[in-house]
Motif scaffolding. Structure first.
Motif, PDB file in Angstrom:
ATOM      1  N   LYS A   1      75.350  39.710 -63.726  1.00 28.05           N
ATOM      2  CA  LYS A   1      74.216  40.511 -64.559  1.00 28.05           C
ATOM      3  C   LYS A   1      73.761  39.928 -65.666  1.00 28.05           C
ATOM      4  O   LYS A   1      72.742  39.690 -66.223  1.00 28.05           O
ATOM      5  CB  LYS A   1      74.887  41.958 -64.899  1.00 28.05           C
ATOM      6  CG  LYS A   1      73.702  42.931 -65.437  1.00 28.05           C
ATOM      7  CD  LYS A   1      74.418  44.441 -65.541  1.00 28.05           C
ATOM      8  CE  LYS A   1      73.348  45.293 -66.348  1.00 28.05           C
ATOM      9  NZ  LYS A   1      74.046  46.508 -66.569  1.00 28.05           N
ATOM     10  N   THR A   2      74.930  39.308 -66.470  1.00 28.42           N
ATOM     11  CA  THR A   2      74.762  38.589 -67.756  1.00 28.42           C
ATOM     12  C   THR A   2      73.632  37.290 -67.612  1.00 28.42           C
ATOM     13  O   THR A   2      72.508  37.074 -68.165  1.00 28.42           O
ATOM     14  CB  THR A   2      75.880  37.944 -68.273  1.00 28.42           C
ATOM     15  OG1 THR A   2      76.679  39.252 -68.709  1.00 28.42           O
ATOM     16  CG2 THR A   2      75.544  37.335 -69.716  1.00 28.42           C
ATOM     17  N   LEU A   3      73.824  36.702 -66.330  1.00 23.92           N
ATOM     18  CA  LEU A   3      72.892  35.523 -66.006  1.00 23.92           C
ATOM     19  C   LEU A   3      71.531  35.895 -65.879  1.00 23.92           C
ATOM     20  O   LEU A   3      70.494  35.308 -66.197  1.00 23.92           O
ATOM     21  CB  LEU A   3      73.751  34.903 -64.748  1.00 23.92           C
ATOM     22  CG  LEU A   3      74.912  33.894 -64.876  1.00 23.92           C
ATOM     23  CD1 LEU A   3      75.255  33.386 -63.538  1.00 23.92           C
ATOM     24  CD2 LEU A   3      74.967  32.947 -66.114  1.00 23.92           C
ATOM     25  N   GLU A   4      71.482  37.167 -64.936  1.00 23.40           N
ATOM     26  CA  GLU A   4      70.158  37.767 -64.586  1.00 23.40           C
ATOM     27  C   GLU A   4      69.389  38.098 -65.760  1.00 23.40           C
ATOM     28  O   GLU A   4      68.246  37.804 -65.900  1.00 23.40           O
ATOM     29  CB  GLU A   4      70.197  38.760 -63.587  1.00 23.40           C
ATOM     30  CG  GLU A   4      70.875  38.519 -62.360  1.00 23.40           C
ATOM     31  CD  GLU A   4      71.068  39.520 -61.425  1.00 23.40           C
ATOM     32  OE1 GLU A   4      71.108  40.768 -61.832  1.00 23.40           O
ATOM     33  OE2 GLU A   4      71.332  39.425 -60.305  1.00 23.40           O
ATOM     34  N   GLU A   5      69.934  38.633 -66.851  1.00 23.62           N
ATOM     35  CA  GLU A   5      69.422  38.855 -67.966  1.00 23.62           C
ATOM     36  C   GLU A   5      69.082  37.983 -68.744  1.00 23.62           C
ATOM     37  O   GLU A   5      68.006  37.922 -69.553  1.00 23.62           O
ATOM     38  CB  GLU A   5      70.231  39.793 -68.978  1.00 23.62           C
ATOM     39  CG  GLU A   5      70.437  41.119 -68.385  1.00 23.62           C
ATOM     40  CD  GLU A   5      71.671  41.930 -69.013  1.00 23.62           C
ATOM     41  OE1 GLU A   5      72.449  41.315 -69.699  1.00 23.62           O
ATOM     42  OE2 GLU A   5      71.859  43.266 -68.605  1.00 23.62           O
ATOM     43  N   SER A   6      69.789  36.748 -68.577  1.00 25.60           N
ATOM     44  CA  SER A   6      69.150  35.493 -69.419  1.00 25.60           C
ATOM     45  C   SER A   6      68.322  34.557 -68.526  1.00 25.60           C
ATOM     46  O   SER A   6      68.121  33.348 -68.809  1.00 25.60           O
ATOM     47  CB  SER A   6      70.530  34.688 -69.692  1.00 25.60           C
ATOM     48  OG  SER A   6      71.258  35.397 -70.450  1.00 25.60           O
ATOM     49  N   ASN A   7      68.016  35.205 -67.355  1.00 28.26           N
ATOM     50  CA  ASN A   7      66.590  34.294 -66.609  1.00 28.26           C
ATOM     51  C   ASN A   7      67.287  33.031 -65.885  1.00 28.26           C
ATOM     52  O   ASN A   7      66.740  32.210 -65.622  1.00 28.26           O
ATOM     53  CB  ASN A   7      65.540  34.144 -67.400  1.00 28.26           C
ATOM     54  CG  ASN A   7      64.785  35.083 -67.968  1.00 28.26           C
ATOM     55  OD1 ASN A   7      64.761  36.177 -67.423  1.00 28.26           O
ATOM     56  ND2 ASN A   7      64.425  34.908 -69.222  1.00 28.26           N
ATOM     57  N   TYR A   8      68.788  33.125 -65.533  1.00 30.34           N
ATOM     58  CA  TYR A   8      69.083  32.213 -64.763  1.00 30.34           C
ATOM     59  C   TYR A   8      69.255  32.759 -63.074  1.00 30.34           C
ATOM     60  O   TYR A   8      69.817  33.959 -63.137  1.00 30.34           O
ATOM     61  CB  TYR A   8      70.609  32.016 -64.965  1.00 30.34           C
ATOM     62  CG  TYR A   8      70.838  31.013 -66.438  1.00 30.34           C
ATOM     63  CD1 TYR A   8      70.538  29.769 -66.442  1.00 30.34           C
ATOM     64  CD2 TYR A   8      70.958  31.590 -67.809  1.00 30.34           C
ATOM     65  CE1 TYR A   8      70.602  28.842 -67.468  1.00 30.34           C
ATOM     66  CE2 TYR A   8      70.938  30.863 -68.784  1.00 30.34           C
ATOM     67  CZ  TYR A   8      70.726  29.313 -68.717  1.00 30.34           C
ATOM     68  OH  TYR A   8      70.725  28.680 -69.772  1.00 30.34           O
ATOM     69  N   SER A   9      69.029  31.885 -62.367  1.00 29.71           N
ATOM     70  CA  SER A   9      69.010  32.416 -60.976  1.00 29.71           C
ATOM     71  C   SER A   9      69.663  31.729 -59.983  1.00 29.71           C
ATOM     72  O   SER A   9      69.661  31.933 -58.744  1.00 29.71           O
ATOM     73  CB  SER A   9      67.484  32.388 -60.393  1.00 29.71           C
ATOM     74  OG  SER A   9      66.884  30.998 -60.377  1.00 29.71           O
ATOM     75  N   PHE A  10      70.489  30.646 -60.609  1.00 34.32           N
ATOM     76  CA  PHE A  10      71.507  29.774 -59.599  1.00 34.32           C
ATOM     77  C   PHE A  10      72.478  30.888 -59.201  1.00 34.32           C
ATOM     78  O   PHE A  10      72.904  31.671 -59.573  1.00 34.32           O
ATOM     79  CB  PHE A  10      72.045  28.713 -60.160  1.00 34.32           C
ATOM     80  CG  PHE A  10      72.915  28.721 -61.298  1.00 34.32           C
ATOM     81  CD1 PHE A  10      74.258  29.341 -61.188  1.00 34.32           C
ATOM     82  CD2 PHE A  10      72.431  28.711 -62.797  1.00 34.32           C
ATOM     83  CE1 PHE A  10      74.747  29.633 -62.436  1.00 34.32           C
ATOM     84  CE2 PHE A  10      73.001  29.055 -63.903  1.00 34.32           C
ATOM     85  CZ  PHE A  10      74.492  29.265 -63.761  1.00 34.32           C
TER      86      PHE A  10
ATOM     87  N   GLU B   1      86.425  41.588 -59.190  1.00 36.18           N
ATOM     88  CA  GLU B   1      86.188  42.657 -59.871  1.00 36.18           C
ATOM     89  C   GLU B   1      85.228  42.445 -61.136  1.00 36.18           C
ATOM     90  O   GLU B   1      84.555  43.107 -61.625  1.00 36.18           O
ATOM     91  CB  GLU B   1      87.571  43.102 -60.273  1.00 36.18           C
ATOM     92  CG  GLU B   1      88.365  43.706 -59.288  1.00 36.18           C
ATOM     93  CD  GLU B   1      88.944  42.686 -58.308  1.00 36.18           C
ATOM     94  OE1 GLU B   1      89.062  41.545 -59.151  1.00 36.18           O
ATOM     95  OE2 GLU B   1      89.751  42.648 -57.413  1.00 36.18           O
ATOM     96  N   GLU B   2      85.461  41.050 -61.679  1.00 29.27           N
ATOM     97  CA  GLU B   2      84.574  40.910 -62.902  1.00 29.27           C
ATOM     98  C   GLU B   2      83.362  40.149 -62.544  1.00 29.27           C
ATOM     99  O   GLU B   2      82.570  40.017 -63.378  1.00 29.27           O
ATOM    100  CB  GLU B   2      85.534  40.042 -63.851  1.00 29.27           C
ATOM    101  CG  GLU B   2      86.807  40.574 -64.155  1.00 29.27           C
ATOM    102  CD  GLU B   2      86.353  41.885 -65.249  1.00 29.27           C
ATOM    103  OE1 GLU B   2      85.591  41.678 -65.810  1.00 29.27           O
ATOM    104  OE2 GLU B   2      87.049  42.600 -65.156  1.00 29.27           O
ATOM    105  N   ILE B   3      83.146  39.341 -61.481  1.00 31.18           N
ATOM    106  CA  ILE B   3      82.013  38.494 -61.214  1.00 31.18           C
ATOM    107  C   ILE B   3      80.650  39.186 -61.412  1.00 31.18           C
ATOM    108  O   ILE B   3      79.516  38.611 -61.775  1.00 31.18           O
ATOM    109  CB  ILE B   3      82.232  38.007 -59.780  1.00 31.18           C
ATOM    110  CG1 ILE B   3      81.437  36.523 -59.732  1.00 31.18           C
ATOM    111  CG2 ILE B   3      81.643  38.721 -58.775  1.00 31.18           C
ATOM    112  CD1 ILE B   3      81.614  35.488 -60.751  1.00 31.18           C
ATOM    113  N   GLY B   4      80.746  40.601 -60.843  1.00 37.24           N
ATOM    114  CA  GLY B   4      79.352  41.225 -61.242  1.00 37.24           C
ATOM    115  C   GLY B   4      78.822  41.289 -62.421  1.00 37.24           C
ATOM    116  O   GLY B   4      77.603  41.222 -62.692  1.00 37.24           O
TER     117      GLY B   4
END
Length: 301
Positions: free
Chosen positions: A129-138, A122-125
């Motif tokens: 999104k936070t990782l994507e906005e910070s340019n992390y792609s792993f 429920e929360e991982i999404g």
């Protein structure tokens, strides 16, 4: 900016002497840990004091390494954390030890539940999104921690129910009074101190909080970098020993205090061993804590 070789033999000998005292404190701390295991009081107090002291000794060992190389400024964030451990252990030993230690357990359980929920389906999404906005792609795998959360909840509603009920009561009181934050500190339960400041005041350690902890917090939170220029008029090189006396004084003082109070609680017969230990280190300790400067440093401006 950085001279890794200590050219002054007297200064090098001083650093090695103080570092050895720290090492001997760590070694004696192992004796104190052993005493807790061999003379248990109750599972809550024993496990909590043991683990808090274990972490404290790890920090103490780290400072001994930094002192040996003359890097006492880097020890400040470490000794700041040691002060919190020092207060925590003393608060548990003070009175109502089982309840206070169990409160520490409940705080840990609740933090684990919160962490597991962050990685739930429920929360991982939100986290992705936070990782994507910070340019992390792993890739970040979804973890079904339902069973782990249920097991932890069963502890809160079973073994720790009385403490958990007190936690909920304290949280509601904090929310109503708008004090202490939404999530209570473990030491706030059973009408305890709401903040670390109040905890220090309760244990009569407020001078250290006001004069040391606040200053150390500024350095830890990157709020005092400019001070290193303003206080001297030039940018200080790395590994300056200006905090050697302060760091050594308080780390050793708190260590001696903790060892004595823990042994008082667990095995008073061991106090004779502590007395020998203290006498053995007393000469260096008095030198460190005296009103005289340990060293005089002349910097080329």
């Amino acid at each position: 900016m950085l001279n890794r070789t200590i050219l002054n033999p007297e200064y090098d000998a001083l650093l090695n002497e103080i570092s050895r005292v720290f090492e001997q404190c760590v070694d004696f701390g192992g004796t104190v840990l052993d005493t807790i295991q061999k003379h248990p009081i109750n599972e809550y107090t024993d496990s909590t004091v043991f683990l808090l002291l274990r972490d404290y000794l790890e920090y103490l060992d780290g400072i001994s390494i930094l002192i040996k190389s003359g890097n006492t400024e880097a020890a400040i964030p470490i000794i700041r954390s040691m002060f919190e451990h020092f207060l925590s252990i003393r608060y548990i030993l003070d009175r109502h030890s089982a309840d206070r230690a169990a409160s520490y357990h409940v705080a840990h359980i609740k933090s684990r539940i919160k962490l597991h929920k962050q990685y739930s389906k429920e929360e991982i999404g939100k986290f992705k999104k936070t990782l994507e906005e910070s340019n992390y792609s792993f890739p970040l795998p979804e973890i079904d921690a339902t069973e782990r959360i249920q097991n932890l909840d069963s502890l809160l509603n079973g073994k720790y129910k009385r403490i958990n009920d007190e936690w909920d009561k304290t949280r509601k009181r904090n929310k109503k009074e708008k004090s202490g934050g939404k999530t209570p500190n473990w030491y706030s339960l059973f009408s305890g101190p709401k903040t670390l400041y109040e905890l220090a005041a309760h244990l009569k350690q407020l001078p250290e909080y006001e004069l040391l902890y606040r200053t150390w917090s500024a350095k830890t939170h990157a709020n005092s970098a400019i001070h290193s220029v303003f206080s001297t008029g030039y940018t200080k090189p790395l590994r300056t020993p200006e905090s050697l006396k302060t760091v050594s004084t308080w780390a050793l003082t708190w260590s001696f205090t903790l060892f004595e109070e823990i042994l008082n609680k667990y095995r008073k017969r061991k106090k004779q061993t502590y007395a020998w230990f203290y006498v053995y280190l007393r000469k260096t300790y008095l030198r460190v804590t005296s009103g005289e400067d340990l060293i005089n440093i002349i910097q080329e401006k």
